[in-house]
Design a protein around this motif. Structure first.
Motif, PDB file in Angstrom:
ATOM      1  N   ARG A  17       0.788  -1.230   0.000  1.00  0.00           N
ATOM      2  CA  ARG A  17       0.000   0.000   0.000  1.00  0.00           C
ATOM      3  C   ARG A  17       0.825   1.289   0.000  1.00  0.00           C
ATOM      4  NH1 ARG A  17      -5.466  -0.727   1.622  1.00  0.00           N
ATOM      5  NH2 ARG A  17      -5.989  -2.909   1.933  1.00  0.00           N
ATOM      6  N   LYS A  18       2.126   1.199   0.253  1.00  0.00           N
ATOM      7  CA  LYS A  18       2.900   2.425   0.447  1.00  0.00           C
ATOM      8  C   LYS A  18       3.062   3.241  -0.839  1.00  0.00           C
ATOM      9  CE  LYS A  18       7.523   0.370  -0.134  1.00  0.00           C
ATOM     10  NZ  LYS A  18       8.792   0.064   0.546  1.00  0.00           N
ATOM     11  N   LEU A  19       2.840   2.605  -1.993  1.00  0.00           N
ATOM     12  CA  LEU A  19       2.989   3.314  -3.255  1.00  0.00           C
ATOM     13  C   LEU A  19       1.689   3.950  -3.742  1.00  0.00           C
ATOM     14  CD1 LEU A  19       5.247   0.731  -5.124  1.00  0.00           C
ATOM     15  CD2 LEU A  19       5.962   2.886  -4.101  1.00  0.00           C
ATOM     16  N   VAL A  20       0.634   3.841  -2.938  1.00  0.00           N
ATOM     17  CA  VAL A  20      -0.669   4.379  -3.331  1.00  0.00           C
ATOM     18  C   VAL A  20      -0.597   5.857  -3.717  1.00  0.00           C
ATOM     19  CG1 VAL A  20      -2.977   4.961  -2.466  1.00  0.00           C
ATOM     20  CG2 VAL A  20      -2.062   2.662  -2.134  1.00  0.00           C
ATOM     21  N   PRO A  21       0.104   6.742  -2.964  1.00  0.00           N
ATOM     22  CA  PRO A  21       0.171   8.150  -3.373  1.00  0.00           C
ATOM     23  C   PRO A  21       0.752   8.344  -4.777  1.00  0.00           C
ATOM     24  CG  PRO A  21       0.917   7.909  -1.113  1.00  0.00           C
ATOM     25  CD  PRO A  21       0.774   6.526  -1.662  1.00  0.00           C
ATOM     26  N   TYR A  22       1.725   7.505  -5.143  1.00  0.00           N
ATOM     27  CA  TYR A  22       2.310   7.607  -6.484  1.00  0.00           C
ATOM     28  C   TYR A  22       1.296   7.199  -7.548  1.00  0.00           C
ATOM     29  CZ  TYR A  22       6.732   7.908  -3.933  1.00  0.00           C
ATOM     30  OH  TYR A  22       7.737   8.289  -3.088  1.00  0.00           O
ATOM     31  N   ALA A  23       0.496   6.173  -7.237  1.00  0.00           N
ATOM     32  CA  ALA A  23      -0.540   5.729  -8.178  1.00  0.00           C
ATOM     33  C   ALA A  23      -1.612   6.805  -8.332  1.00  0.00           C
ATOM     34  CB  ALA A  23      -1.161   4.425  -7.691  1.00  0.00           C
ATOM     35  N   GLU A  24      -1.950   7.474  -7.228  1.00  0.00           N
ATOM     36  CA  GLU A  24      -2.950   8.536  -7.292  1.00  0.00           C
ATOM     37  C   GLU A  24      -2.456   9.698  -8.149  1.00  0.00           C
ATOM     38  OE1 GLU A  24      -3.631   9.364  -3.180  1.00  0.00           O
ATOM     39  OE2 GLU A  24      -5.123   7.763  -2.958  1.00  0.00           O
ATOM     40  N   GLU A  25      -1.174  10.018  -8.030  1.00  0.00           N
ATOM     41  CA  GLU A  25      -0.610  11.091  -8.852  1.00  0.00           C
ATOM     42  C   GLU A  25      -0.615  10.700 -10.326  1.00  0.00           C
ATOM     43  OE1 GLU A  25       0.376  14.266  -8.218  1.00  0.00           O
ATOM     44  OE2 GLU A  25      -0.590  13.871  -6.273  1.00  0.00           O
ATOM     45  N   ALA A  26      -0.321   9.423 -10.610  1.00  0.00           N
ATOM     46  CA  ALA A  26      -0.348   8.953 -11.998  1.00  0.00           C
ATOM     47  C   ALA A  26      -1.749   9.085 -12.588  1.00  0.00           C
ATOM     48  CB  ALA A  26       0.124   7.500 -12.062  1.00  0.00           C
ATOM     49  N   ARG A  27      -2.758   8.759 -11.782  1.00  0.00           N
ATOM     50  CA  ARG A  27      -4.142   8.874 -12.261  1.00  0.00           C
ATOM     51  C   ARG A  27      -4.524  10.341 -12.485  1.00  0.00           C
ATOM     52  NH1 ARG A  27      -4.989   4.269  -8.988  1.00  0.00           N
ATOM     53  NH2 ARG A  27      -5.412   5.565  -7.146  1.00  0.00           N
ATOM     54  N   LYS A  28      -4.022  11.228 -11.630  1.00  0.00           N
ATOM     55  CA  LYS A  28      -4.298  12.661 -11.810  1.00  0.00           C
ATOM     56  C   LYS A  28      -3.718  13.175 -13.129  1.00  0.00           C
ATOM     57  CE  LYS A  28      -4.630  13.853  -6.894  1.00  0.00           C
ATOM     58  NZ  LYS A  28      -3.966  14.541  -5.754  1.00  0.00           N
ATOM     59  N   LYS A  29      -2.652  12.513 -13.592  1.00  0.00           N
ATOM     60  CA  LYS A  29      -2.057  12.877 -14.880  1.00  0.00           C
ATOM     61  C   LYS A  29      -2.841  12.280 -16.042  1.00  0.00           C
ATOM     62  CE  LYS A  29       2.654  12.998 -12.973  1.00  0.00           C
ATOM     63  NZ  LYS A  29       3.979  12.319 -12.965  1.00  0.00           N
ATOM     64  N   GLY A  30      -3.903  11.525 -15.705  1.00  0.00           N
ATOM     65  CA  GLY A  30      -4.734  10.916 -16.740  1.00  0.00           C
ATOM     66  C   GLY A  30      -4.295   9.544 -17.168  1.00  0.00           C
ATOM     67  N   THR A 332      13.807  -2.813  -6.578  1.00  0.00           N
ATOM     68  CA  THR A 332      12.460  -2.754  -7.137  1.00  0.00           C
ATOM     69  C   THR A 332      11.602  -1.681  -6.476  1.00  0.00           C
ATOM     70  OG1 THR A 332      11.814  -4.602  -5.699  1.00  0.00           O
ATOM     71  CG2 THR A 332      12.401  -5.132  -7.982  1.00  0.00           C
ATOM     72  N   ASP A 333      11.981  -1.199  -5.298  1.00  0.00           N
ATOM     73  CA  ASP A 333      11.292  -0.046  -4.716  1.00  0.00           C
ATOM     74  C   ASP A 333      11.437   1.161  -5.640  1.00  0.00           C
ATOM     75  OD1 ASP A 333      11.538  -1.338  -1.664  1.00  0.00           O
ATOM     76  OD2 ASP A 333      10.028   0.236  -1.868  1.00  0.00           O
ATOM     77  N   ASP A 334      12.664   1.404  -6.066  1.00  0.00           N
ATOM     78  CA  ASP A 334      12.921   2.522  -6.972  1.00  0.00           C
ATOM     79  C   ASP A 334      12.219   2.305  -8.312  1.00  0.00           C
ATOM     80  OD1 ASP A 334      14.508   3.649  -5.014  1.00  0.00           O
ATOM     81  OD2 ASP A 334      16.385   2.888  -5.872  1.00  0.00           O
ATOM     82  N   PHE A 335      12.271   1.080  -8.799  1.00  0.00           N
ATOM     83  CA  PHE A 335      11.657   0.770 -10.093  1.00  0.00           C
ATOM     84  C   PHE A 335      10.139   0.959 -10.036  1.00  0.00           C
ATOM     85  CE2 PHE A 335       9.828  -2.557 -12.963  1.00  0.00           C
ATOM     86  CZ  PHE A 335      10.141  -1.925 -14.162  1.00  0.00           C
ATOM     87  N   ALA A 336       9.513   0.505  -8.950  1.00  0.00           N
ATOM     88  CA  ALA A 336       8.060   0.627  -8.815  1.00  0.00           C
ATOM     89  C   ALA A 336       7.626   2.090  -8.777  1.00  0.00           C
ATOM     90  CB  ALA A 336       7.591  -0.104  -7.562  1.00  0.00           C
ATOM     91  N   LYS A 337       8.403   2.929  -8.070  1.00  0.00           N
ATOM     92  CA  LYS A 337       8.093   4.363  -8.036  1.00  0.00           C
ATOM     93  C   LYS A 337       8.280   4.986  -9.416  1.00  0.00           C
ATOM     94  CE  LYS A 337       9.588   4.846  -3.218  1.00  0.00           C
ATOM     95  NZ  LYS A 337      10.674   5.355  -2.335  1.00  0.00           N
ATOM     96  N   TRP A 338       9.361   4.606 -10.096  1.00  0.00           N
ATOM     97  CA  TRP A 338       9.636   5.130 -11.443  1.00  0.00           C
ATOM     98  C   TRP A 338       8.517   4.780 -12.408  1.00  0.00           C
ATOM     99  CZ3 TRP A 338      10.544   2.449 -16.063  1.00  0.00           C
ATOM    100  CH2 TRP A 338      11.061   3.216 -17.131  1.00  0.00           C
ATOM    101  N   LEU A 339       7.994   3.553 -12.309  1.00  0.00           N
ATOM    102  CA  LEU A 339       6.882   3.141 -13.173  1.00  0.00           C
ATOM    103  C   LEU A 339       5.699   4.095 -13.041  1.00  0.00           C
ATOM    104  CD1 LEU A 339       6.663  -0.753 -12.765  1.00  0.00           C
ATOM    105  CD2 LEU A 339       6.919   0.481 -14.921  1.00  0.00           C
ATOM    106  N   LEU A 340       5.422   4.499 -11.810  1.00  0.00           N
ATOM    107  CA  LEU A 340       4.253   5.335 -11.556  1.00  0.00           C
ATOM    108  C   LEU A 340       4.530   6.816 -11.808  1.00  0.00           C
ATOM    109  CD1 LEU A 340       3.066   3.560  -8.287  1.00  0.00           C
ATOM    110  CD2 LEU A 340       1.925   3.473 -10.510  1.00  0.00           C
TER     111      LEU A 340
END
Length: 400
Positions: A17-30, A332-340
């Motif tokens: 769940r810790k990457l949820v804020p990054y996913a929310e930002e990605a969605r805000k970008k459409g 993979t922490d860095d990679f997962a954030k980069w993906l989003l």
């Protein structure tokens, strides 16, 4: 400012769940985000369970009994009997999800500073439950090289100390999908009896076992009556994660009496959720047959697509709906954030769960991810294509 507790500081973040804020930002970008990070199935909840709540005529939403309604526990016992597990309603405590059942288990068997041996990688929240309970996790490492098979029993015995109170397993496993054989359960039974320990088995994925294999519960093993504690939940079985209903099962009377005190301290599990869960027990076997067939198909597709990606190694799950994949990246922490944050393909990206949080040994799993195959096959195919393209351009990709 008043000081935060050491326990609070030591509580691990959820790798899920810790990457949820990054996913929310990605969605805000459409961007469309394919969620492969969390075990929230897209399978429909059985209608009978939803209707039981919709059509209920309760006028006062009362507390239930701390151990759960007697009628529901009787029906759970009937469910287990059909699975070859002979327990009574008195040997079952209904809990607020399997999570609470695990907390009750640790609180019942271990004191502050005691130890529990767990094969790793393991469900990430075991780390959090242990920290909250003041219990030390002692890991036995399994490896992707042999599909995360149970380590030799000798490895368990090396780790047993006067502070060891239990061995905890997840069967089938989250995050690996590993399924323990009857022979492996018997080996574990032998060691806990020899050293007078508890064997705690998290069996929430029991319905999802593949390749004509069979699930063997610790509750089916004779001679474990005083040692076995089973954890269960409706979350995955009926795709009812939001119900937050699980159960704690043991034939050990002192264990049940003690766990009930923890249950009384939190009063009771949610009444409506128990009503839905009780109704869900009427779900026909055909539902599980269809769901299992769908997960096998998704698993096969996911593993096949991962194996096509250069530098990726994947363990083939035997149950549940997760797999661990090793990626050609250092972290993979860095990679997962980069993906989003920084990658998109046709305005789409992927959210994965870094696997380091599924270990307690520092430095383990840093190049691995857990992938949940809980999306329909078209989405899994799209997600794997995104992952493949992302790995080809990722600045931190490691070359062999």
């Amino acid at each position: 400012m008043p000081a935060i507790s050491d326990k609070g500081r030591q509580m691990p973040e959820s790798p899920i769940r810790k990457l949820v804020p990054y996913a929310e930002e990605a969605r805000k970008k459409g961007r469309k985000v394919y969620h492969l990070n969390i075990g929230q199935p897209d399978i429909k909840t059985p209608k009978v369970a939803l209707d039981a709540v919709k059509n209920n005529t309760i006028e006062i939403l009362e507390y239930s009994r701390s151990e759960g309604s007697e009628q529901y526990r009787e029906k759970i016992a009937g469910y287990y009997k059909n699975k070859g597990i002979d327990v009574t309603a008195k040997e079952i405590i209904v809990t607020t999800g399997g999570s609470e059942a695990l907390l009750f288990a640790l609180g019942t068997v271990a004191d502050y500073g005691d130890e529990v041996i767990i094969p790793e990688p393991f469900y990430a929240n075991y780390n959090g439950f242990a920290t909250a309970s003041g219990v030390k996790v002692v890991p036995v490492v399994s490896s992707i090289e042999n599909n995360f098979a149970l380590p030799p029993i000798e490895e368990f015995e090396k780790l047993i100390t006067p502070k060891t109170r239990a061995i905890l397993i997840c069967n089938p496993g989250n995050p690996t999908g590993y399924l323990y054989s009857r022979e492996e359960i018997r080996k574990l039974a032998g060691i806990v009896k020899k050293h007078n320990l508890f064997l705690i088995s998290d069996e929430v994925y029991r319905e999802f076992v593949y390749d004509d294999l069979a699930h063997y519960s610790i509750m089916q093993e004779e001679g474990l009556e005083e040692h076995a504690i089973m954890i269960d939940s409706v979350s995955k079985r009926y795709s009812m994660c939001g119900a937050r209903i699980g159960c704690f099962v043991s034939r050990n009377k002192e264990v049940i009496t003690t766990a009930l005190k923890f249950a009384q301290a939190r009063l009771s599990s949610p009444t409506y959720a128990q009503i839905a869960s009780e109704a869900a027990l009427e779900t026909p076997q055909s539902y599980f047959d269809e769901v299992s067939k769908e997960y096998v198909s998704r698993r096969n597709l996911l593993v096949s697509e991962l194996e096509k990606i250069a530098g990726v190694r994947v363990a083939k799950p035997k149950g549940a709906f997760y797999c661990i994949a090793e990626l050609p990246v250092k972290n993979t922490d860095d990679f997962a954030k980069w993906l989003l944050e920084s990658f998109e393909l046709n305005n789409e990206t992927v959210m994965i769960a870094p696997a380091a949080g599924f270990y307690s040994t520092p430095g383990m799993g840093t190049n691995q991810v857990r992938i949940a195959y809980i999306l329909k096959k078209e989405d899994l195919t799209a997600a794997m294509n995104i992952l493949k393209e992302a790995l080809e351009v990722y600045p931190g990709r490691e070359t062999s």
